[in-house]
Design an enzyme around this catalytic site. Structure first.
Site: not given
Length: 462
Positions: A243, A317
Site C-alpha cells: 500500500k 477474504r
C-alpha cells in the site's frame, strides 16, 4: 458479574440522585413558548439561546453558582437519536440529571454513554468528564452491557499494532473468555498447516508474530448454534502489492471485524442468552519478508478450492475463507462474519452505513428490523449471481482479486459464499470500523458497527 472492559475507565454514570445538577433538553419551541423552568428561560432569552441541535448553555443558580444547563435538540429531535452524546463532551465535570427531555430514557442514557468514550491509554493525564444519573425507567443493566461491548470494540481498534498484534489480540481474546468462563483453543504457526488452515498460514507467515486461529466456545450444547467470525488482520501492509503510506495510516483497524465480533460476544455472554456460542478469529499480520506470499501464487484452501493470488492486498477474504469453511462444517443455525473487507463498500455507502449480504430473506428482515429498533444503521446489498464469473480464475478455481474494479463489495461477498455451503442462515458484514469525523455519540477513531443490531436480533429473533 460486571461487564468485561478491556481498558478500565471511570463509569459515565452516577447514582447520587438529588445531588446532581439539572439538564433541560429543549427545542426552539420551548424557548418561544416559555414552557421551561423560569430561571432557565430568562437566562436563555437574555443570552439569545436558540436551542440549536447539540448546543449547550450553562445556567446560573440563584446564588450565582453553576445551576444547570440547557441542551438544544433542534427542530427535529428524532433525527439524532443519540444526540445526548454531545453532553458527555460539552458539560463541565460534575454530576448531572436530565430534568426534562422529549426523548426515551434508554436513548437518552445510551447516547450519553456512547458519547462519553475517550481513548486515553497513551495520555499521561486523563481529563475528568461529567457523569449522568440514569433515568429510573431506563434499562441500566442492558445499557451498561451495550456500552461495554461497544467500548471493547473501540478500544481494540484504537490500540496501535505495536500493542495489538496477533499475540496481544489473542491475550485480549483469552481475557474476555476467562471473564465469562468460556473455553478457548488456539492453533498457531506451523500447526495451522497440520490442521488444514493453509490460507490463514499463507497470509500471516511473513510476520514476526505467528499467524493463529482463535476459537472460543460458550453456552450450552443443544441451544441454538450461533457462530461469529471476525477478520483479525492486525496490520495490513498490502504485502508485496504494498500500500502507499497514506493508505497504511489506518491499517491498525484492519482487525475491526475481530474487535466487533468480540464486542458482540460480550453482549451475548453478559446477557446469558440461550445460545451455543462459537467465536472464530483468524489473527495475522500481512507483512513483507522473504517468505511472503506472492502475486500469481496458487494455494489450496481448507475447503479444497484453489485460489489464485492476483493481489496480496486482498488478504482478508483468504483468512476468512478457511475460517468460514471451518465454521460451516459445524452447520450452525446462524453464522455471522464481520470484516473491514473492501473499499468498494465505502464508495457505495460511505463510512457510517455498513452493507450486509445474505441469501436468507427471513434473516435479512430480522436484521433490518433490529437495525431500526436499535438505531444501528445497516443496508442490505445483493449477492448478485451475475457477477459469479468475475471470481473465477484462469488456472485455479477462484481469484482473490477480480480484475476491472467493479462491484468489489459484491464479488468479495460472492467469494466468501463459496466457502459456506451447509449453513442456511449466513450473513456477511463489510464494515469500516472507524469514525472519520466526530458525531454526537462517537469521537474520531475505532467504531463498533452493526453489533447492537445483531445483539438485538439474536436476543429477540429465534
Amino acid at each position: 458479574m460486571a461487564p468485561y472492559q478491556y481498558i478500565e475507565r471511570p463509569t459515565p454514570f452516577t447514582t447520587k440522585g438529588g445531588k446532581t445538577l439539572p439538564i433541560f433538553a429543549v427545542t426552539p419551541a420551548h424557548i418561544e413558548t416559555g414552557t421551561i423552568d423560569p430561571i432557565a428561560l430568562d437566562w436563555a432569552r437574555k443570552a439569545g439561546y436558540r436551542a440549536e441541535t447539540g448546543s449547550v448553555l450553562p445556567i446560573p443558580s440563584a446564588d450565582g453558582h453553576l445551576g444547570g444547563a440547557l441542551f438544544g435538540l433542534g427542530k427535529n429531535p428524532s433525527d439524532a437519536p443519540f444526540l445526548t452524546g454531545k453532553l458527555a463532551r460539552a458539560l463541565p465535570a460534575g454530576e448531572w440529571h436530565v430534568e426534562t427531555a422529549p426523548l426515551t430514557a434508554n436513548r437518552l442514557a445510551l447516547g450519553f454513554g456512547l458519547g462519553s468514550y475517550r481513548f486515553e491509554k497513551y495520555r499521561t493525564e486523563a481529563e475528568p468528564g461529567p457523569k449522568l444519573l440514569i433515568p429510573q425507567d431506563a434499562d441500566a443493566t442492558d445499557i451498561k452491557r451495550q456500552l461495554a461491548g461497544v467500548f471493547l470494540a473501540r478500544d481494540l481498534i484504537n490500540t496501535p499494532t505495536n500493542d495489538m498484534g496477533p499475540v496481544q489480540l489473542e491475550a485480549a481474546f483469552r481475557q474476555l473468555a476467562a471473564h465469562y468462563k468460556a473455553e478457548v483453543n488456539v492453533i498457531s504457526g506451523e500447526a495451522l498447516l497440520q490442521s488444514n488452515f493453509p490460507l490463514i498460514h499463507t497470509v500471516g507467515r511473513a510476520s514476526a508474530d505467528a499467524p493463529r486461529l482463535l476459537e472460543m466456545r460458550w453456552g450450552k450444547k443443544g441451544h441454538r448454534k450461533v457462530t461469529l467470525v471476525g477478520k483479525g488482520v492486525c496490520f495490513d501492509t498490502g504485502g508485496l502489492d504494498i500500500k502507499p503510506s497514506s493508505s497504511m495510516l489506518l491499517m491498525k483497524k484492519d482487525m475491526g471485524g475481530a474487535a466487533n465480533v468480540l464486542g458482540l460476544a460480550l453482549m451475548i455472554m453478559d446477557a446469558k442468552l440461550k445460545v451455543d456460542l462459537r467465536v472464530l478469529v483468524p489473527a495475522v499480520e500481512n507483512s513483507i519478508s522473504a517468505n511472503a506470499f506472492r502475486p500469481g501464487d496458487i494455494y489450496r484452501s481448507r475447503k479444497g478450492l484453489t485460489v489464485q493470488i492476483d493481489n496480496t492486498d486482498a488478504e482478508g477474504r483468504l483468512i476468512l475463507a478457511d475460517t468460514l469453511a471451518y465454521a460451516d462444517e459445524d452447520e450452525p443455525d446462524l453464522l455471522i462474519d464481520m470484516a473491514t473487507l473492501t473499499g468498494a463498500a465505502r464508495v457505495a455507502l460511505g463510512p457510517d452505513l455498513p452493507p450486509f449480504f445474505t441469501d436468507s430473506r427471513d434473516l435479512a428482515e430480522a436484521i433490518e428490523e433490529s437495525s431500526l429498533e436499535m438505531d444501528d444503521p445497516l443496508w442490505r446489498l445483493p449477492l448478485y449471481r451475475g457477477y459469479e464469473k468475475d471470481i473465477n480464475a484462469r488456472i485455479a478455481d477462484l481469484t482473490n482479486a477480480p480484475s476491472g474494479g467493479m462491484a468489489g463489495a459484491i464479488t468479495a461477498a460472492l467469494f466468501l459464499k463459496r466457502f459456506v455451503t451447509r449453513t442456511r442462515n449466513w450473513a456477511h458484514f463489510d464494515i469500516y470500523a472507524w469514525t472519520p469525523s466526530e458525531r454526537p455519540h462517537s469521537p474520531v477513531g475505532g467504531e463498533a458497527q452493526a453489533i447492537r443490531a445483531l445483539y438485538h436480533c439474536i436476543r429477540n429473533h429465534g
